[in-house]
Design a protein around this motif. Structure first.
Motif, mmCIF file in Angstrom:
data_model
loop_
_atom_site.group_PDB
_atom_site.id
_atom_site.type_symbol
_atom_site.label_atom_id
_atom_site.label_comp_id
_atom_site.label_asym_id
_atom_site.label_seq_id
_atom_site.Cartn_x
_atom_site.Cartn_y
_atom_site.Cartn_z
ATOM 1 N N ASP A 272 9.518 -43.375 3.523
ATOM 2 C CA ASP A 272 8.298 -44.114 3.766
ATOM 3 C C ASP A 272 8.534 -45.118 4.997
ATOM 4 O O ASP A 272 7.609 -45.453 5.483
ATOM 5 N N ARG B 273 6.463 -45.777 8.426
ATOM 6 C CA ARG B 273 5.807 -47.066 8.890
ATOM 7 C C ARG B 273 6.127 -47.370 10.196
ATOM 8 O O ARG B 273 5.394 -47.855 10.903
ATOM 9 N N GLY C 97 4.028 -45.166 12.399
ATOM 10 C CA GLY C 97 2.783 -45.588 12.736
ATOM 11 C C GLY C 97 1.769 -44.531 12.153
ATOM 12 O O GLY C 97 2.117 -43.106 11.990
#
Length: 149
Positions: free
Chosen positions: A45, A49, A52
C-alpha cells in the motif's frame, strides 16, 4: 568416486540443495500470521501511494506452498497490483527505492528495455518487485513464508 571424495562433496551438495529449495536460513518472524500479512500489505500500500495514480488490486488470497528451514512446510501469499504510469518514472523509482532501503530491505535496480525495475527482499524473506514505464506500473510480491498450522 571414492568414499573420501564423496564425503568431501556432501556438504557442498547439501548447500546447493538448500539454495535450490528456496529455503531461507532464518525461520519466520516473531509476529503472528495476521501481523506478518498486515506488514506485507502495508508495504504494498505504501509503495502504491509513493508511485501515485490509480491501482487495480489483484492480490491472490490463495496461499502458495513454501519451505521453512529444516524443511518445514509453510505458506506465503502472492500479490499483484497494476497501476497508472507515474508522472516521472525515474523519480518514482528513486522514491520507492529509498523507502525500501529505509525499511531495511536489500534493493536492486535494473532496466529491462523501456521498463525500470526496482526489487527488494526484506529481512523476513518478503519479496517486492516494482516495474515502471511510461505506459504502466506493476507491483508484485510474496509474503514471508509462515508455517502451516
Amino acid at each position: 568416486m571414492t568414499m573420501r571424495t564423496a564425503a568431501r562433496f556432501a556438504p557442498l551438495a547439501a548447500l546447493a540443495l538448500l539454495g535450490l529449495s528456496g529455503c531461507a536460513l532464518e525461520g519466520p518472524s516473531e509476529v503472528t500470521d495476521a501481523e506478518a500479512r498486515e506488514r506485507f500489505v502495508a508495504v504494498l500500500d505504501a509503495t502504491q501511494r509513493t508511485v501515485g495514480g490509480s491501482w487495480q488490486i489483484d492480490d491472490d488470497p490463495t496461499p502458495r506452498e513454501c519451505t521453512i528451514p529444516l524443511w518445514v512446510t509453510g505458506e506465503r501469499f502472492p500479490a499483484l497490483r497494476v497501476g497508472d504510469a507515474p508522472r516521472d518514472v525515474q523519480r518514482a523509482a528513486d522514491a520507492v527505492e529509498q523507502s525500501w532501503l529505509d525499511d531495511g530491505m536489500t534493493v536492486e535496480r535494473q532496466t529491462v528495455g523501456d521498463v525500470l525495475e526496482v526489487s527488494a527482499t526484506s529481512e523476513h524473506g518478503e519479496v517486492f518487485i516494482l516495474r515502471l514505464s511510461d505506459s504502466a506500473a506493476t507491483l508484485q510480491g510474496e509474503s514471508e513464508c509462515r508455517p502451516v498450522d
